[in-house]
Design an enzyme around this catalytic site. Structure first.
Site, PDB file in Angstrom:
ATOM      1  N   LYS A  15      51.216  46.356  42.420  1.00  0.00           N
ATOM      2  CA  LYS A  15      50.801  44.987  43.168  1.00  0.00           C
ATOM      3  C   LYS A  15      50.591  43.856  42.002  1.00  0.00           C
ATOM      4  O   LYS A  15      50.034  44.066  41.036  1.00  0.00           O
ATOM      5  CB  LYS A  15      49.254  45.337  43.501  1.00  0.00           C
ATOM      6  CG  LYS A  15      48.876  44.162  44.408  1.00  0.00           C
ATOM      7  CD  LYS A  15      47.497  44.634  45.011  1.00  0.00           C
ATOM      8  CE  LYS A  15      46.729  43.534  45.494  1.00  0.00           C
ATOM      9  NZ  LYS A  15      45.126  43.889  45.823  1.00  0.00           N
ATOM     10  N   LYS A  29      47.879  47.565  39.062  1.00  0.00           N
ATOM     11  CA  LYS A  29      47.443  46.296  39.726  1.00  0.00           C
ATOM     12  C   LYS A  29      47.018  45.229  38.754  1.00  0.00           C
ATOM     13  O   LYS A  29      46.421  45.494  37.755  1.00  0.00           O
ATOM     14  CB  LYS A  29      46.262  46.566  40.467  1.00  0.00           C
ATOM     15  CG  LYS A  29      45.589  45.362  41.135  1.00  0.00           C
ATOM     16  CD  LYS A  29      44.447  45.816  42.190  1.00  0.00           C
ATOM     17  CE  LYS A  29      43.881  44.369  42.776  1.00  0.00           C
ATOM     18  NZ  LYS A  29      42.982  44.464  43.840  1.00  0.00           N
TER      19      LYS A  29
HETATM   20  C1  PBG Z   1      40.260  43.813  46.113  1.00  0.00           C
HETATM   21  C2  PBG Z   1      41.571  43.625  46.520  1.00  0.00           C
HETATM   22  C3  PBG Z   1      42.084  42.406  46.504  1.00  0.00           C
HETATM   23  C4  PBG Z   1      43.313  42.473  46.886  1.00  0.00           C
HETATM   24  C5  PBG Z   1      43.519  43.974  47.704  1.00  0.00           C
HETATM   25  N1  PBG Z   1      42.469  44.602  47.352  1.00  0.00           N
HETATM   26  C6  PBG Z   1      41.885  41.244  45.493  1.00  0.00           C
HETATM   27  C7  PBG Z   1      41.302  41.291  44.230  1.00  0.00           C
HETATM   28  O1  PBG Z   1      41.706  42.343  43.448  1.00  0.00           O
HETATM   29  O2  PBG Z   1      40.695  40.400  43.716  1.00  0.00           O
HETATM   30  C8  PBG Z   1      44.324  41.585  46.979  1.00  0.00           C
HETATM   31  C9  PBG Z   1      45.430  41.381  48.114  1.00  0.00           C
HETATM   32  C10 PBG Z   1      46.086  40.333  48.446  1.00  0.00           C
HETATM   33  O3  PBG Z   1      45.818  39.187  47.740  1.00  0.00           O
HETATM   34  O4  PBG Z   1      46.641  40.171  49.399  1.00  0.00           O
HETATM   35  N2  PBG Z   1      40.086  44.807  44.985  1.00  0.00           N
END
Ligand code: PBG
Length: 324
Positions: A249, A196
């Site tokens: 992601k 991520k």
């Molecule tokens: C929380 C999380 C996030 C997303 C999914 N889980 C945001 C972040 O890490 O700040 C992002 C999903 C999206 O932008 O569609 N940990």
């Protein structure tokens, strides 16, 4: 070898094109992210995500029945937590009667066969808007993973089929797997957000949950977009620690990573087409600059072609309507 070999022969008409098509999207490809809020009769549109909503539990029930009928079989649950319940340790995340725990039960009651995946991270519960516990402006790793394991157990007890740690702390998959095993939740799966990135494409999601970091950014735990080898390392470690499904992601900017990971591992690979990717297509098509459906299908197909076994997407319903 020309004219013996003319590649255009296989593109002559839609019939032959459909016969030689290598990747086809189906409802089985999608995970549907759903945003849940407290209240009754609430269906509020998210400003930066046109045609996407937060649902209260009663309307969540209607929504999951509808998406099940469309052939979508899996949901990814996120909750918007009232400010007064937020603190540094994300205490509310462990509340057996918390919004997430009730949301899991609501979905399972409405559609028992629906695969319910819950988000595991502290940010919606954190008074700092960070994914972990904060001390002196730093995000503490091991204090956080202990809480994430308890949070996972709480979701498993509520009935979640899979937990999905999206926090990027080190060692959290091991901590979560160990606690789930110790407590007898052998069949509760882990879908790890293993690669991520610290992406600017999460903006609309943070609007949806009011979860933007209150100070700094997430670069000490989420990955640097410049890195490739690190994504493989993160993913292989998560598999060793017990991840059943791994994830890359965001999607579109990281399809090279998706392909490399797909080639390097034998567990299923998920891709999250994130909120900013959704917002870009919505905004450009509202302006009449892009063809919404065509661009949406092209991007989703590209994600699948890159190697995604499943795609978390805010377009899941739109895409399935087009497919059928
Ligand atoms: C929380 C999380 C996030 C997303 C999914 N889980 C945001 C972040 O890490 O700040 C992002 C999903 C999206 O932008 O569609 N940990």
């Amino acid at each position: 070898m020309y004219p013996l070999r003319r590649n255009r022969r296989l593109r002559t008409n839609e019939t032959i094109r459909s016969l030689v098509r290598e990747n086809i999207l189906s409802p089985n490809d999608f995970l549907v992210p759903l945003f849940v809020v407290e209240g009754k009769g609430v269906k509020e549109e998210i400003a930066s995500m046109p045609n996407y909503y937060r649902f209260s539990l009663d309307l969540l029930e209607k929504e999951v029945k509808e998406i099940w009928k469309m052939g979508l079989k899996s949901v990814l649950l996120f909750v918007k937590v009232p400010d007064n319940l937020k603190d540094n340790a994300g205490t509310e995340a462990l509340n057996a009667e918390g919004l997430m725990q009730r949301a899991v039960k609501t979905v399972k009651n409405a559609v028992p066969e629906m695969l319910v995946i819950t988000d595991i991270a502290l940010d919606p519960y954190s008074s700092f808007g960070h994914d972990g516990v904060v001390a002196d402006g730093k995000i503490l790793n091991d204090d956080t993973t202990a809480i994430l394991a308890e949070m996972s157990l709480s979701h498993a007890i509520a009935g979640a089929d899979f937990v999905a740690p999206s926090d990027m702390m080190d060692g959290r998959i091991f901590e979560i797997r160990t606690l789930l095993e110790d407590e007898g939740f052998h069949d509760t799966g882990i879908m790890s957000y293993s690669a991520k990135y610290a992406s600017a494409f999460y903006g609309p999601f943070r609007d949806a949950l009011d979860s933007a970091p209150g100070f700094g950014d997430k670069k000490t735990y989420q990955m640097d977009p410049a890195n490739r080898a690190e994504a493989i390392r993160e993913t292989l470690m998560d598999i060793e620690e017990g991840a059943d499904i791994v994830m890359v992601k965001p999607g579109l900017c990281y399809l090279d990573i998706v392909r490399e990971i797909k080639n390097a591992v034998t567990v299923p690979v998920a891709v999250y087409q994130v909120s900013g990717e959704y917002a870009m297509i919505k905004a450009a098509s509202e302006k009449g600059w892009l063809d919404h459906d065509a661009v949406m299908m092209e991007q989703l197909t590209a994600i699948k072609r890159a190697g995604a076994n499943m795609i978390a997407s805010y377009f899941a319903k739109d895409a399935v309507k087009l497919i059928s």
